[in-house]
Design a protein around this motif. Structure first.
Motif, PDB file in Angstrom:
ATOM      1  N   ASP A  75     -12.155   0.569  -6.394  1.00  0.00           N
ATOM      2  CA  ASP A  75     -12.891   1.785  -6.619  1.00  0.00           C
ATOM      3  C   ASP A  75     -12.694   2.853  -5.475  1.00  0.00           C
ATOM      4  OD1 ASP A  75     -14.195   0.770  -8.672  1.00  0.00           O
ATOM      5  OD2 ASP A  75     -15.878   0.058  -7.807  1.00  0.00           O
ATOM      6  N   GLN A  76     -12.546   2.487  -4.181  1.00  0.00           N
ATOM      7  CA  GLN A  76     -12.458   3.246  -2.999  1.00  0.00           C
ATOM      8  C   GLN A  76     -10.864   3.800  -3.048  1.00  0.00           C
ATOM      9  OE1 GLN A  76     -14.292   4.312  -0.625  1.00  0.00           O
ATOM     10  NE2 GLN A  76     -12.888   5.152   0.884  1.00  0.00           N
ATOM     11  N   ALA A  77      -9.767   2.916  -3.666  1.00  0.00           N
ATOM     12  CA  ALA A  77      -8.489   3.544  -3.730  1.00  0.00           C
ATOM     13  C   ALA A  77      -8.372   4.883  -4.778  1.00  0.00           C
ATOM     14  CB  ALA A  77      -7.423   2.478  -4.301  1.00  0.00           C
ATOM     15  N   ALA A  78      -9.346   4.574  -5.746  1.00  0.00           N
ATOM     16  CA  ALA A  78      -9.366   5.567  -7.125  1.00  0.00           C
ATOM     17  C   ALA A  78      -9.864   6.830  -6.439  1.00  0.00           C
ATOM     18  CB  ALA A  78      -9.766   4.966  -8.157  1.00  0.00           C
ATOM     19  N   ALA A  79     -10.983   6.485  -5.594  1.00  0.00           N
ATOM     20  CA  ALA A  79     -11.900   7.749  -5.280  1.00  0.00           C
ATOM     21  C   ALA A  79     -11.133   8.678  -3.964  1.00  0.00           C
ATOM     22  CB  ALA A  79     -13.094   7.168  -4.643  1.00  0.00           C
ATOM     23  N   THR A  80     -10.439   7.970  -3.253  1.00  0.00           N
ATOM     24  CA  THR A  80      -9.778   8.561  -2.104  1.00  0.00           C
ATOM     25  C   THR A  80      -8.038   8.782  -2.500  1.00  0.00           C
ATOM     26  OG1 THR A  80      -8.960   6.541  -1.140  1.00  0.00           O
ATOM     27  CG2 THR A  80     -11.145   7.371  -0.554  1.00  0.00           C
ATOM     28  N   GLY A  81      -7.501   8.358  -3.514  1.00  0.00           N
ATOM     29  CA  GLY A  81      -6.076   8.911  -4.028  1.00  0.00           C
ATOM     30  C   GLY A  81      -5.285   7.831  -3.170  1.00  0.00           C
ATOM     31  N   ALA A  82      -5.642   6.554  -2.685  1.00  0.00           N
ATOM     32  CA  ALA A  82      -4.738   5.727  -2.161  1.00  0.00           C
ATOM     33  C   ALA A  82      -3.545   5.401  -3.207  1.00  0.00           C
ATOM     34  CB  ALA A  82      -5.487   4.445  -1.608  1.00  0.00           C
ATOM     35  N   ASP A  83      -2.130   5.086  -2.437  1.00  0.00           N
ATOM     36  CA  ASP A  83      -1.158   4.822  -3.258  1.00  0.00           C
ATOM     37  C   ASP A  83      -1.198   3.575  -3.988  1.00  0.00           C
ATOM     38  OD1 ASP A  83      -0.007   7.583  -2.954  1.00  0.00           O
ATOM     39  OD2 ASP A  83       0.693   6.784  -0.978  1.00  0.00           O
ATOM     40  N   VAL A  84      -1.827   2.519  -3.168  1.00  0.00           N
ATOM     41  CA  VAL A  84      -1.624   1.060  -3.685  1.00  0.00           C
ATOM     42  C   VAL A  84      -2.603   0.300  -3.188  1.00  0.00           C
ATOM     43  CG1 VAL A  84      -0.105   0.507  -1.837  1.00  0.00           C
ATOM     44  CG2 VAL A  84       0.259  -0.995  -4.127  1.00  0.00           C
ATOM     45  N   GLY A 121      -0.331 -18.410   6.563  1.00  0.00           N
ATOM     46  CA  GLY A 121      -1.394 -18.245   7.311  1.00  0.00           C
ATOM     47  C   GLY A 121      -1.241 -18.713   9.142  1.00  0.00           C
ATOM     48  N   PRO A 122      -2.251 -18.607   9.680  1.00  0.00           N
ATOM     49  CA  PRO A 122      -3.744 -18.505   9.579  1.00  0.00           C
ATOM     50  C   PRO A 122      -3.865 -17.085   9.019  1.00  0.00           C
ATOM     51  CG  PRO A 122      -3.308 -18.714  11.845  1.00  0.00           C
ATOM     52  CD  PRO A 122      -1.957 -18.856  11.062  1.00  0.00           C
ATOM     53  N   ALA A 123      -5.167 -17.203   8.163  1.00  0.00           N
ATOM     54  CA  ALA A 123      -5.682 -16.150   7.420  1.00  0.00           C
ATOM     55  C   ALA A 123      -5.892 -14.944   8.102  1.00  0.00           C
ATOM     56  CB  ALA A 123      -6.800 -16.409   6.661  1.00  0.00           C
ATOM     57  N   ALA A 124      -6.512 -14.896   9.147  1.00  0.00           N
ATOM     58  CA  ALA A 124      -6.704 -13.844  10.054  1.00  0.00           C
ATOM     59  C   ALA A 124      -5.591 -12.985  10.497  1.00  0.00           C
ATOM     60  CB  ALA A 124      -7.702 -14.028  11.372  1.00  0.00           C
ATOM     61  N   ALA A 125      -4.436 -13.867  11.116  1.00  0.00           N
ATOM     62  CA  ALA A 125      -3.331 -13.394  11.769  1.00  0.00           C
ATOM     63  C   ALA A 125      -2.547 -12.670  10.492  1.00  0.00           C
ATOM     64  CB  ALA A 125      -2.514 -14.440  12.315  1.00  0.00           C
ATOM     65  N   ALA A 126      -2.359 -13.142   9.234  1.00  0.00           N
ATOM     66  CA  ALA A 126      -1.450 -12.660   8.199  1.00  0.00           C
ATOM     67  C   ALA A 126      -2.222 -11.666   7.690  1.00  0.00           C
ATOM     68  CB  ALA A 126      -1.394 -13.548   7.090  1.00  0.00           C
ATOM     69  N   LEU A 127      -3.551 -11.297   7.686  1.00  0.00           N
ATOM     70  CA  LEU A 127      -4.066 -10.017   7.249  1.00  0.00           C
ATOM     71  C   LEU A 127      -3.934  -8.939   8.369  1.00  0.00           C
ATOM     72  CD1 LEU A 127      -7.382 -11.354   5.770  1.00  0.00           C
ATOM     73  CD2 LEU A 127      -5.431 -10.174   4.517  1.00  0.00           C
ATOM     74  N   LEU A 128      -4.007  -9.395   9.682  1.00  0.00           N
ATOM     75  CA  LEU A 128      -3.921  -8.280  10.761  1.00  0.00           C
ATOM     76  C   LEU A 128      -2.350  -7.805  10.467  1.00  0.00           C
ATOM     77  CD1 LEU A 128      -5.729 -10.003  13.530  1.00  0.00           C
ATOM     78  CD2 LEU A 128      -6.581  -7.923  12.312  1.00  0.00           C
ATOM     79  N   ARG A 129      -1.490  -8.694  10.479  1.00  0.00           N
ATOM     80  CA  ARG A 129       0.023  -8.136  10.459  1.00  0.00           C
ATOM     81  C   ARG A 129       0.219  -7.411   9.020  1.00  0.00           C
ATOM     82  NH1 ARG A 129       1.252 -13.451  11.557  1.00  0.00           N
ATOM     83  NH2 ARG A 129       1.439 -14.010   9.247  1.00  0.00           N
ATOM     84  N   GLN A 130      -0.459  -7.630   8.034  1.00  0.00           N
ATOM     85  CA  GLN A 130      -0.172  -6.809   6.854  1.00  0.00           C
ATOM     86  C   GLN A 130      -0.834  -5.569   6.972  1.00  0.00           C
ATOM     87  OE1 GLN A 130       1.988  -7.897   4.657  1.00  0.00           O
ATOM     88  NE2 GLN A 130       1.762  -5.816   3.586  1.00  0.00           N
ATOM     89  N   ALA A 131      -2.060  -5.456   7.658  1.00  0.00           N
ATOM     90  CA  ALA A 131      -2.746  -4.186   7.914  1.00  0.00           C
ATOM     91  C   ALA A 131      -2.278  -3.153   8.849  1.00  0.00           C
ATOM     92  CB  ALA A 131      -4.223  -4.666   8.489  1.00  0.00           C
ATOM     93  N   GLU A 132      -0.916  -3.609   9.256  1.00  0.00           N
ATOM     94  CA  GLU A 132      -0.166  -2.423  10.216  1.00  0.00           C
ATOM     95  C   GLU A 132       0.036  -1.488   9.524  1.00  0.00           C
ATOM     96  OE1 GLU A 132       0.580  -2.250  13.634  1.00  0.00           O
ATOM     97  OE2 GLU A 132      -0.557  -4.229  14.170  1.00  0.00           O
ATOM     98  N   GLY A 133      -0.171  -0.247   9.778  1.00  0.00           N
ATOM     99  CA  GLY A 133       0.093   1.102   9.026  1.00  0.00           C
ATOM    100  C   GLY A 133      -0.993   1.364   7.734  1.00  0.00           C
ATOM    101  N   ALA A 134      -1.778   0.406   7.373  1.00  0.00           N
ATOM    102  CA  ALA A 134      -2.519   0.626   6.282  1.00  0.00           C
ATOM    103  C   ALA A 134      -3.757   1.761   6.670  1.00  0.00           C
ATOM    104  CB  ALA A 134      -3.360  -0.813   6.115  1.00  0.00           C
ATOM    105  N   GLU A 135      -4.088   2.055   5.609  1.00  0.00           N
ATOM    106  CA  GLU A 135      -5.500   3.136   5.940  1.00  0.00           C
ATOM    107  C   GLU A 135      -6.645   2.486   6.004  1.00  0.00           C
ATOM    108  OE1 GLU A 135      -7.086   5.915   2.154  1.00  0.00           O
ATOM    109  OE2 GLU A 135      -5.127   6.599   3.074  1.00  0.00           O
ATOM    110  N   LEU A 136      -6.747   1.211   5.221  1.00  0.00           N
ATOM    111  CA  LEU A 136      -8.086   0.336   5.381  1.00  0.00           C
ATOM    112  C   LEU A 136      -7.672  -1.093   4.974  1.00  0.00           C
ATOM    113  CD1 LEU A 136     -11.164   0.747   5.448  1.00  0.00           C
ATOM    114  CD2 LEU A 136     -10.897   1.122   2.821  1.00  0.00           C
ATOM    115  N   LEU A 137      -8.454  -1.984   5.597  1.00  0.00           N
ATOM    116  CA  LEU A 137      -8.209  -3.407   5.588  1.00  0.00           C
ATOM    117  C   LEU A 137      -9.770  -4.064   4.821  1.00  0.00           C
ATOM    118  CD1 LEU A 137      -7.251  -6.374   5.500  1.00  0.00           C
ATOM    119  CD2 LEU A 137      -7.640  -6.239   8.223  1.00  0.00           C
TER     120      LEU A 137
END
Length: 152
Positions: free
Chosen positions: A27-36, A96-112
């Motif tokens: 819903d947030q992506a559609a509302a804000t025009g995120a690409d993916v 994983g671990p989950a937190a570390a993997a999510l933090l790596r993937q969130a580099e350069g992201a608009e939002l996690l």
């Protein structure tokens, strides 16, 4: 030079909270025009295998944590996003671990985006260990989504 892709990263572990987080992120992506919307499933070999120092037999046939994480991720995305989401959805399965993997993937992201409680731990705790860790260390803004409460 092309503009950087506007990504929203979502942790998905099969819990009710992560399914709710995925719907919120879509819903947030559609509302804000995120690409993916990048959905991320994370797997780990159970810790007791590492602690046993090779003294335990290998996991039983069919217990492949990476494939199980991919299955849970695909089923959750299909159920929550449907066949035609307003924003493209990618699926990533990471070690994983989950937190570390999510933090790596969130580099350069608009939002996690993560659910408040995953599949482990104590049900009465407001924040799970992964959501708490990513809130404290994320390279981008974080939204923690609570699952609807059971009426029982």
């Amino acid at each position: 030079m092309a503009a950087p892709q506007r990504r929203i990263v979502v942790g998905v572990d099969g819990s009710r909270a992560s399914a709710t987080a995925l719907r919120w992120a879509l819903d947030q992506a559609a509302a804000t025009g995120a690409d993916v919307v990048e959905t991320v499933g994370v797997w780990e070999v159970p810790g007791y295998y590492a602690l046993a120092g090779g003294m335990l037999p290998p996991p039983p046939e069919g217990l492949e944590p990476d494939r199980l994480a991919a299955k849970v991720l695909a089923e959750t995305v299909a159920r929550e996003a449907g066949d035609r989401p307003a924003v493209p959805v990618t699926q990533l399965v990471l070690p994983g671990p989950a937190a570390a993997a999510l933090l790596r993937q969130a580099e350069g992201a608009e939002l996690l985006v993560v659910g408040s409680r995953g599949l482990g731990g104590f049900a009465g705790v407001l924040l799970g260990s992964v959501s708490r860790h990513v809130v404290e260390h994320a390279p981008c803004p974080v939204v923690v989504v609570r699952a609807p409460q059971d009426p029982a």
